[in-house]
Design a protein around this motif. Structure first.
Motif, PDB file in Angstrom:
ATOM      1  N   ARG A  32      -2.826  29.041  28.364  1.00 48.05           N
ATOM      2  CA  ARG A  32      -1.686  28.263  28.839  1.00 48.05           C
ATOM      3  C   ARG A  32      -0.399  29.053  28.695  1.00 48.05           C
ATOM      4  O   ARG A  32       0.511  28.942  29.516  1.00 48.05           O
ATOM      5  CB  ARG A  32      -1.590  26.963  28.036  1.00 48.05           C
ATOM      6  N   ALA A  33      -0.316  29.862  27.658  1.00 46.90           N
ATOM      7  CA  ALA A  33       0.903  30.655  27.436  1.00 46.90           C
ATOM      8  C   ALA A  33       1.148  31.589  28.617  1.00 46.90           C
ATOM      9  O   ALA A  33       2.295  31.726  29.082  1.00 46.90           O
ATOM     10  CB  ALA A  33       0.780  31.442  26.133  1.00 46.90           C
ATOM     11  N   GLY A  86       7.069  15.836  30.917  1.00 47.81           N
ATOM     12  CA  GLY A  86       6.522  14.502  31.109  1.00 47.81           C
ATOM     13  C   GLY A  86       6.300  14.144  32.563  1.00 47.81           C
ATOM     14  O   GLY A  86       5.662  13.137  32.865  1.00 47.81           O
ATOM     15  N   LYS A  87       6.821  14.956  33.460  1.00 45.30           N
ATOM     16  CA  LYS A  87       6.716  14.635  34.884  1.00 45.30           C
ATOM     17  C   LYS A  87       5.779  15.612  35.593  1.00 45.30           C
ATOM     18  O   LYS A  87       4.739  15.207  36.110  1.00 45.30           O
ATOM     19  CB  LYS A  87       8.094  14.680  35.530  1.00 45.30           C
ATOM     20  N   GLY A  88       6.102  16.866  35.559  1.00 41.12           N
ATOM     21  CA  GLY A  88       5.235  17.842  36.206  1.00 41.12           C
ATOM     22  C   GLY A  88       6.004  19.049  36.690  1.00 41.12           C
ATOM     23  O   GLY A  88       7.182  19.223  36.376  1.00 41.12           O
ATOM     24  N   THR A  89       5.319  19.902  37.452  1.00 39.67           N
ATOM     25  CA  THR A  89       5.918  21.102  38.030  1.00 39.67           C
ATOM     26  C   THR A  89       5.888  20.952  39.544  1.00 39.67           C
ATOM     27  O   THR A  89       4.880  20.543  40.116  1.00 39.67           O
ATOM     28  CB  THR A  89       5.133  22.352  37.598  1.00 39.67           C
ATOM     29  N   GLU A 110      -0.160  22.574  33.904  1.00 38.35           N
ATOM     30  CA  GLU A 110      -0.314  23.873  33.255  1.00 38.35           C
ATOM     31  C   GLU A 110      -1.727  24.037  32.712  1.00 38.35           C
ATOM     32  O   GLU A 110      -2.344  25.082  32.868  1.00 38.35           O
ATOM     33  CB  GLU A 110       0.697  24.006  32.119  1.00 38.35           C
ATOM     34  N   ARG A 111      -2.259  22.998  32.082  1.00 39.90           N
ATOM     35  CA  ARG A 111      -3.596  23.082  31.505  1.00 39.90           C
ATOM     36  C   ARG A 111      -4.638  23.305  32.598  1.00 39.90           C
ATOM     37  O   ARG A 111      -5.581  24.088  32.438  1.00 39.90           O
ATOM     38  CB  ARG A 111      -3.907  21.802  30.733  1.00 39.90           C
ATOM     39  N   HIS A 112      -4.446  22.622  33.713  1.00 39.52           N
ATOM     40  CA  HIS A 112      -5.392  22.765  34.805  1.00 39.52           C
ATOM     41  C   HIS A 112      -5.341  24.169  35.380  1.00 39.52           C
ATOM     42  O   HIS A 112      -6.386  24.802  35.622  1.00 39.52           O
ATOM     43  CB  HIS A 112      -5.086  21.739  35.899  1.00 39.52           C
TER      44      HIS A 112
END
Lengths: 237, 237
Positions: free
Chosen positions: A51-52, A72-75, A40-42
């Motif tokens: 980010r929102a 903790g894992k990802g999208t 998300e940050r990237h």
DNA sequence: GGATCAAACCAATCGTTCATTGGTTTGATT
DNA sequence: AATCAAACCAATGAACGATTGGTTTGATCC
């Protein structure tokens, strides 16, 4: 920054702009093989958004079933993995190729039977296409994949959740271990032609809605596979 | 040290001495709640023996099914845990009784076949005992439990890990949901006598090492169960 | 005032590291 | 020949830090 962008580019709202950008990333094949999206940050930095906003766009895509997220894992693109896989991974270590083959020999004929009793015309057409792909496949790897897809389709059409789970279990174990190479050796041009003919017989029986015949054809097919696997293991254990 | 022990205490060989000591630890309730045994190195020091002797004793106990071991983890009393239950709980919600019965009808005859090919004399004796218990059971509940144990024993003797997992999956789903009551109604005094006779036929086929006959007997037994279940559902759906 | 953003924090997960434990081999001792 | 002691291998688990999604807060900009 968004605020410095000329007015005429801001016709659509900010969330929509981000949403479309990410949707494009997902729909195009721009993702690594595991389907992982950037963090998300990237994404926020890349799209010059907060980010929102990114999160709101991802919420939409998740609701649409196009992605799934895990803290903790990802999208990831696509659907969340089936819990069957975990169980398969756990027991895969103490299952040898021969007993996996034995289990297939028990379950898949039964699945072919159910499949013959429940397949629609569309289902049969799909099976024929898969058999064709298996036949036309260039490499041995590719043939292996299409063959797997055919067997999986039969299991799915059979329409019994428990049996499908059992099949998936065996299939996962079969795919994810160290004897891939042995099966690979067992697949020669001659055997491939033989397999194609057997696939045809299975599908014909299913098309005729003849359950026992489908089960028999499947059993013979698997016995052939079994024999070839055994031979290739005896050659070079 | 062993060598300093008086001769008259050395009647029994060293491995037997260690084996009996550990057997006592296991059979008495001297273990922590998770059933973990002391480490091999600890046992060796405690019993004033070498690690090799301890390992030989543990080999025996493992072969007897009293303990199980896992490298990097430890040695434990009882049978190794089965991760299947979690998966079963997850998919239990969207599996109806009829399709569970259908899955049994696919898998259990195959298990009976394998069982007939692999059962030892001890195995057959154990099956006979279980059938007897099912016959002698007082309540309908109790009969149900012993019947389940009999089917599970056949699955275990079949000796294929994947098939056992598939069976356990179905069994867990079958046990843990809301249609217990329906099966309960389907079990009358008449049906129980019928079931006992069918159990006998299955075990006889296994004892004769006749795989196909065992599969057939099992199939007939399950079809009877299936019919009765259907009837009781039609009466009061 | 509503929308957006930046920052900070929480909780779950993953990779790494290190100690522990069963599995195995080797050579010495009796 | 049986046993033991020691050393090593391989798998597991606990602990730590880094990463990532989930959430809250307050500032900023129309």
């Amino acid at each position: 920054m968004l605020h410095n962008r000329p007015r005429d580019l801001q016709e659509t709202s900010e969330p929509n702009r981000v949403l479309q950008a990410i949707r494009q990333i997902v729909s195009e094949g721009l993702l690594p093989s595991d389907g992982r999206l950037p963090t998300e940050r990237h994404l926020a930095a890349e799209l010059e958004a907060g980010r929102a906003s990114v999160r709101r766009a991802l919420d939409t895509l998740e609701a649409e079933g196009l992605i799934w997220r895990k803290q903790g894992k990802g999208t990831f693109a696509g659907q969340p993995p089936d819990p069957t896989e975990e169980l398969a991974a756990q027991i895969a270590s103490d299952v040898d190729p021969l007993s996996a083959m034995e289990a297939r020999l028990c379950i898949e004929p039964a699945l072919a039977d159910l499949c013959a009793r429940r397949a629609t015309a569309d289902d049969v057409a799909r099976l024929r296409k898969l058999a064709e792909r298996t036949h036309d496949a260039e490499g041995s790897d590719s043939a292996e994949l299409w063959d797997g897809a055919l067997h999986r389709a039969i299991a799915r059409i059979a329409g019994n959740r428990l049996m499908l789970t059992a099949f998936t279990l065996i299939d996962e174990v079969r795919m994810g271990d160290d004897w891939q190479e042995k099966r690979h050796r067992a697949r020669t041009p001659e055997t491939r032609a033989f397999y194609d003919a057997q696939h045809q017989k299975i599908i014909e029986a299913i098309d005729a809605r003849n359950g026992p015949a489908a089960a028999n054809a499947m059993r013979k097919h698997l016995e052939t596979l079994f024999d070839n696997l055994r031979k290739s293991m005896e050659d070079r254990p």
